[in-house]
Design a protein around this motif. Sequence first.
Motif, mmCIF file in Angstrom:
data_model
loop_
_atom_site.group_PDB
_atom_site.id
_atom_site.type_symbol
_atom_site.label_atom_id
_atom_site.label_comp_id
_atom_site.label_asym_id
_atom_site.label_seq_id
_atom_site.Cartn_x
_atom_site.Cartn_y
_atom_site.Cartn_z
ATOM 1 N N GLU A 45 -1.009 -12.874 -16.380
ATOM 2 C CA GLU A 45 0.375 -12.568 -15.988
ATOM 3 C C GLU A 45 0.889 -13.592 -14.978
ATOM 4 N N LEU A 46 0.076 -13.912 -13.988
ATOM 5 C CA LEU A 46 0.451 -14.900 -12.981
ATOM 6 C C LEU A 46 0.641 -16.278 -13.622
ATOM 7 N N PHE A 47 -0.265 -16.642 -14.509
ATOM 8 C CA PHE A 47 -0.185 -17.913 -15.229
ATOM 9 C C PHE A 47 1.137 -17.988 -15.995
ATOM 10 N N MET A 48 1.469 -16.902 -16.723
ATOM 11 C CA MET A 48 2.690 -16.876 -17.526
ATOM 12 C C MET A 48 3.931 -16.998 -16.634
ATOM 13 N N GLU A 49 3.958 -16.278 -15.523
ATOM 14 C CA GLU A 49 5.110 -16.342 -14.630
ATOM 15 C C GLU A 49 5.298 -17.750 -14.056
ATOM 16 N N ALA A 50 4.209 -18.371 -13.655
ATOM 17 C CA ALA A 50 4.296 -19.734 -13.120
ATOM 18 C C ALA A 50 4.750 -20.707 -14.205
ATOM 19 N N LEU A 51 4.210 -20.553 -15.392
ATOM 20 C CA LEU A 51 4.580 -21.422 -16.499
ATOM 21 C C LEU A 51 6.067 -21.300 -16.822
ATOM 22 N N GLN A 52 6.580 -20.082 -16.836
ATOM 23 C CA GLN A 52 7.991 -19.860 -17.146
ATOM 24 C C GLN A 52 8.914 -20.505 -16.118
ATOM 25 N N GLU A 53 8.451 -20.634 -14.885
ATOM 26 C CA GLU A 53 9.280 -21.255 -13.847
ATOM 27 C C GLU A 53 9.348 -22.770 -13.965
ATOM 28 N N VAL A 54 8.363 -23.376 -14.630
ATOM 29 C CA VAL A 54 8.338 -24.840 -14.694
ATOM 30 C C VAL A 54 8.466 -25.394 -16.110
ATOM 31 N N SER A 55 8.431 -24.515 -17.121
ATOM 32 C CA SER A 55 8.319 -25.017 -18.479
ATOM 33 C C SER A 55 8.973 -24.082 -19.501
ATOM 34 N N GLY A 56 9.334 -24.673 -20.613
ATOM 35 C CA GLY A 56 9.810 -23.894 -21.749
ATOM 36 C C GLY A 56 8.731 -23.754 -22.811
ATOM 37 N N ALA A 57 7.498 -24.069 -22.455
ATOM 38 C CA ALA A 57 6.394 -24.025 -23.425
ATOM 39 C C ALA A 57 6.156 -22.594 -23.903
ATOM 40 N N LEU A 58 5.715 -22.477 -25.143
ATOM 41 C CA LEU A 58 5.306 -21.186 -25.682
ATOM 42 C C LEU A 58 3.969 -20.826 -25.052
ATOM 43 N N TYR A 59 3.780 -19.528 -24.799
ATOM 44 C CA TYR A 59 2.571 -19.081 -24.122
ATOM 45 C C TYR A 59 1.982 -17.891 -24.854
ATOM 46 N N THR A 60 0.688 -17.980 -25.119
ATOM 47 C CA THR A 60 -0.050 -16.868 -25.702
ATOM 48 C C THR A 60 -1.270 -16.614 -24.845
ATOM 49 N N ALA A 61 -1.472 -15.345 -24.462
ATOM 50 C CA ALA A 61 -2.670 -14.954 -23.730
ATOM 51 C C ALA A 61 -3.522 -14.080 -24.637
ATOM 52 N N ILE A 62 -4.799 -14.383 -24.690
ATOM 53 C CA ILE A 62 -5.749 -13.535 -25.412
ATOM 54 C C ILE A 62 -6.879 -13.240 -24.445
ATOM 55 N N TYR A 63 -7.148 -11.945 -24.255
ATOM 56 C CA TYR A 63 -8.126 -11.515 -23.252
ATOM 57 C C TYR A 63 -9.557 -11.512 -23.770
ATOM 58 N N ASN A 64 -9.743 -11.554 -25.065
ATOM 59 C CA ASN A 64 -11.068 -11.492 -25.669
ATOM 60 C C ASN A 64 -11.356 -12.825 -26.358
ATOM 61 N N PRO A 65 -12.358 -13.574 -25.902
ATOM 62 C CA PRO A 65 -12.640 -14.887 -26.487
ATOM 63 C C PRO A 65 -13.065 -14.813 -27.955
ATOM 64 N N VAL A 66 -13.722 -13.746 -28.354
ATOM 65 C CA VAL A 66 -14.130 -13.604 -29.756
ATOM 66 C C VAL A 66 -12.888 -13.484 -30.649
ATOM 67 N N GLU A 67 -11.923 -12.693 -30.197
ATOM 68 C CA GLU A 67 -10.665 -12.552 -30.939
ATOM 69 C C GLU A 67 -9.910 -13.883 -30.970
ATOM 70 N N ALA A 68 -9.876 -14.575 -29.850
ATOM 71 C CA ALA A 68 -9.181 -15.865 -29.791
ATOM 72 C C ALA A 68 -9.795 -16.857 -30.774
ATOM 73 N N LEU A 69 -11.109 -16.906 -30.819
ATOM 74 C CA LEU A 69 -11.796 -17.821 -31.734
ATOM 75 C C LEU A 69 -11.466 -17.489 -33.185
ATOM 76 N N ARG A 70 -11.478 -16.202 -33.517
ATOM 77 C CA ARG A 70 -11.148 -15.787 -34.884
ATOM 78 C C ARG A 70 -9.716 -16.194 -35.245
ATOM 79 N N LYS A 71 -8.773 -15.971 -34.346
ATOM 80 C CA LYS A 71 -7.379 -16.314 -34.620
ATOM 81 C C LYS A 71 -7.186 -17.829 -34.772
ATOM 82 N N LEU A 72 -7.930 -18.596 -34.007
ATOM 83 C CA LEU A 72 -7.855 -20.051 -34.134
ATOM 84 C C LEU A 72 -8.410 -20.504 -35.486
ATOM 85 N N ILE A 73 -9.560 -19.997 -35.853
ATOM 86 C CA ILE A 73 -10.194 -20.392 -37.114
ATOM 87 C C ILE A 73 -9.351 -19.960 -38.304
#
Length: 127
Positions: A17-45
Amino acid sequence: MNYKNILHVDDDSDDCELFMEALQEVSGALYTAIYNPVEALRKLIDKEIKPDVIFLDLNMPFMSGLEFLTEIKKNEIIKEIPVIIFSTSQFSDIIQEAKEYGAHDFISKPNNFNDLKEILSKYAHTL
């Protein structure tokens, strides 16, 4: 570095949440947070997500950041995505190990919001 699509893999939702708030103040980049690395790996693959860069915590349940990094670097589909370790760990041996595993960079999580904004402005597509 001018990343427009950022994936943040971290099991701590408050950090995300803190990362996203800071990012929004300095950037228009798209942001995705995934809390589970196994899920993140599956979604990437499975190409469900296609980030320009991955900010990765090291200390997570189910799969450590180094294990996640190892799996990414083994996979032809996703191995070229830059991975920036974003962790509270500051031990030089861990930093060295992360770089040996293929981390693009290593950033220690800052203690305040303005420092976080300054760090992210160096990596993210600015407004």
